[in-house]
Design a protein around this motif. Structure first.
Motif, short mmCIF file in Angstrom:
data_model
loop_
_atom_site.label_atom_id
_atom_site.label_comp_id
_atom_site.label_asym_id
_atom_site.label_seq_id
_atom_site.Cartn_x
_atom_site.Cartn_y
_atom_site.Cartn_z
N THR A 23 -9.24 11.58 8.52
CA THR A 23 -7.78 11.57 8.81
C THR A 23 -7.28 10.83 9.91
O THR A 23 -6.07 10.31 9.81
N VAL A 24 -8.02 11.13 10.85
CA VAL A 24 -7.58 10.19 12.14
C VAL A 24 -7.61 8.80 12.03
O VAL A 24 -6.45 7.99 12.09
N VAL A 25 -8.35 8.15 11.31
CA VAL A 25 -8.52 6.79 10.92
C VAL A 25 -7.50 6.28 9.98
O VAL A 25 -6.57 5.30 10.20
N LEU A 26 -7.07 7.05 9.11
CA LEU A 26 -5.83 6.85 8.17
C LEU A 26 -4.51 6.93 8.86
O LEU A 26 -3.62 6.20 8.56
N ALA A 27 -4.53 7.70 9.88
CA ALA A 27 -3.31 7.77 10.68
C ALA A 27 -3.03 6.46 11.45
O ALA A 27 -1.97 5.82 11.43
N TYR A 28 -4.17 5.94 11.94
CA TYR A 28 -4.13 4.61 12.66
C TYR A 28 -4.05 3.31 11.88
O TYR A 28 -3.35 2.68 12.09
N MET A 29 -4.56 3.52 10.63
CA MET A 29 -4.56 2.76 9.54
C MET A 29 -2.84 2.34 9.42
O MET A 29 -2.26 1.34 9.07
N PHE A 30 -2.26 3.70 8.89
CA PHE A 30 -0.61 3.61 8.56
C PHE A 30 0.08 3.03 9.90
O PHE A 30 1.01 2.28 9.86
N LEU A 31 -0.48 3.09 11.27
CA LEU A 31 0.19 2.79 12.46
C LEU A 31 0.10 1.06 12.20
O LEU A 31 1.08 0.54 12.52
N GLY A 32 -0.98 0.67 12.00
CA GLY A 32 -1.36 -0.72 11.95
C GLY A 32 -0.59 -1.45 10.87
O GLY A 32 0.10 -2.56 11.02
N TYR A 33 -0.14 -0.55 9.78
CA TYR A 33 0.74 -1.43 8.78
C TYR A 33 2.00 -1.40 9.00
O TYR A 33 2.70 -2.30 8.78
N PHE A 34 2.48 -0.22 9.60
CA PHE A 34 3.91 -0.24 10.35
C PHE A 34 4.19 -1.13 11.28
O PHE A 34 5.20 -2.06 11.02
N LEU A 35 3.24 -1.21 12.12
CA LEU A 35 3.32 -2.40 13.19
C LEU A 35 3.50 -3.90 12.55
O LEU A 35 4.41 -4.83 12.92
N TYR A 36 2.56 -4.16 11.46
CA TYR A 36 2.49 -5.27 11.00
C TYR A 36 3.88 -5.66 10.20
O TYR A 36 4.33 -6.86 10.39
N LYS A 37 4.49 -4.48 9.52
CA LYS A 37 5.73 -4.93 8.62
C LYS A 37 6.70 -5.09 9.45
O LYS A 37 7.81 -5.86 9.11
N LYS A 38 6.48 -4.48 10.56
CA LYS A 38 7.93 -4.63 11.70
C LYS A 38 7.78 -5.97 12.45
O LYS A 38 8.60 -6.34 13.16
N LYS A 39 6.63 -6.66 12.11
CA LYS A 39 6.28 -7.68 13.04
C LYS A 39 6.13 -7.50 14.31
O LYS A 39 6.55 -8.23 15.24
N ILE A 40 5.63 -6.45 14.78
CA ILE A 40 5.22 -6.03 16.19
C ILE A 40 3.68 -6.26 16.49
O ILE A 40 2.80 -5.77 16.05
N PHE A 41 3.60 -7.33 17.31
CA PHE A 41 2.03 -7.75 17.61
C PHE A 41 2.08 -7.63 19.20
O PHE A 41 2.51 -8.62 19.86
N ILE A 42 1.45 -6.73 19.67
CA ILE A 42 1.21 -6.29 20.97
C ILE A 42 0.04 -7.23 21.48
O ILE A 42 -1.34 -6.87 21.16
N LYS A 43 0.15 -8.17 22.47
CA LYS A 43 -1.00 -8.93 22.92
C LYS A 43 -1.43 -8.36 24.20
O LYS A 43 -0.53 -8.01 24.98
N VAL A 44 -2.69 -8.26 24.48
CA VAL A 44 -3.22 -7.86 25.74
C VAL A 44 -3.74 -9.03 26.52
O VAL A 44 -4.50 -9.70 25.98
#
Length: 360
Positions: free
Chosen positions: A339-360
């Motif tokens: 469930t935790v993994v799915l939550a962060y995979m959804f976050l990854g999908y959201f960031l990608y669709k919003k074209k948000i790429f945070i470079k460290v």
């Protein structure tokens, strides 16, 4: 690189998802064996995860810097990025979710996953900028051989013979205990310790060399040949230098890089050669890999240290939502992690669709 290599992003995202999966079980008392590290020598699927990430860091170094000038500005960016990674790791170690919000320095663990990524990235990137592939191959080989000879044959200062086992006579543990003291993961050793960082750099160097092989690749046969050679050499070396993530042994470097190359070859064939839509969700996670890993670690620590009555947020969520009579303890624990993994995979999908790429 004008076009990103899909397979690299997918493998990176899959690796991050696997990191989160093995780091966040509902209960550490109930975990399926493949989701745990080997106790010392040996290899489980979980032991592949971190070396896979460093292997991918090496591939990324090749493509990120292959056209960059060997100039002061390039070195500055490399050093800054490395310091950011180390800083994030130290922040995770220091942070407390309640007053005084900072852990006592005397018990702070100096090293860790993000710190190792930062250090390995720094040395590997600088080596890449200054060496051709043959020199890199030589450096990686020398690191692995010298590390083996040091741990296995060089007597300790008191004259005792070294051992590969978990004991004070192990060179890696000896150095960490004497230089880091209380600032280690456990009292006697640290899996991301000082000496074992050297072969971790070799893992990254192999990634750089595989990145060069990937550049313009149209046939996976070279990748398969490299994978087989790495696996054979690693498993043969295991006879004299046991496979061990705890030591990041030289045989461990070769075997994990071999499995990484083999899996990458399979994904590359499906996505980059056959142009099949495969594993896109992992690509979304891979585009913000460090951000998602850092956030998962931060939230997990906060959940463990934030009290809810007589327990903490993590235990309350697990026991309330996932523990049921019709589920075994291990399955309940796994369901929480998934469930935790799915939550962060959804976050990854959201960031990608919003074209948000945070470079460290």
């Amino acid at each position: 690189m004008k076009k990103r290599i899909e397979s690299v992003d997918i493998l990176r995202g899959f690796t991050i998802a696997a990191m989160i999966l093995v780091n966040t079980p509902g209960s550490w008392s109930y975990v399926y064996p493949p989701l745990l590290h080997a106790k010392w020598h040996g290899l489980t699927p979980t032991d592949l995860i971190f070396p896979f990430f460093l292997f991918i860091v090496g591939i990324s170094i090749y493509f990120a810097y292959k056209n960059k000038p060997n100039a002061q500005a390039t070195y500055k960016k490399i050093i800054v990025r490395s310091l950011k990674l180390i800083g994030l790791g130290l922040f995770l170690g220091l942070f407390l979710p309640s007053a005084p919000f900072v852990k006592e320095f005397e018990t702070l663990r100096f090293l860790g996953v993000l710190q190792r990524i930062g250090i390995v990235f720094l040395f590997s990137a600088i080596l890449y900028l200054n060496c051709n592939w043959k020199t890199l191959f030589g450096i990686g080989t020398i690191i692995l051989i010298v590390y083996w000879l040091c741990l296995g044959y060089v007597p300790l200062p008191d004259g005792t013979l070294p051992t590969f086992d978990r004991s004070p006579n192990n060179w890696a543990m000896y150095i960490d205990s004497n230089l880091l003291g209380k600032h280690m993961w456990q009292a006697d050793y640290d899996p991301e310790g000082l000496l074992s960082t050297l072969p971790a750099i070799a893992t990254c160097i192999i990634g750089v060399l595989v990145g060069k092989l990937l550049d313009g690749l149209r046939d996976i046969k070279p990748l398969l040949v490299v994978a087989v050679l790495l696996l054979l050499s690693g498993y043969i070396w295991n006879v004299w230098f046991p496979i061990s993530k705890a030591l990041w042994s030289s045989s461990f470097v070769l075997v994990t890089a071999g499995w990484g190359t083999l899996i990458l070859a399979c994904i590359y064939y499906l996505t980059d050669v056959k142009q099949l839509k495969f594993g896109s969700i992992y690509k979304y996670v891979g585009m913000n890999a460090i951000t998602i890993y850092f956030l998962s670690s931060f939230v997990s620590k906060t959940f463990y240290l934030t009290k809810v009555g007589d327990t903490n947020v993590h235990a309350w969520l697990y026991n309330t939502l996932f523990v049921h009579d019709f589920l075994s303890d291990k399955l309940s624990s796994l369901m929480y992690a998934l469930t935790v993994v799915l939550a962060y995979m959804f976050l990854g999908y959201f960031l990608y669709k919003k074209k948000i790429f945070i470079k460290v």
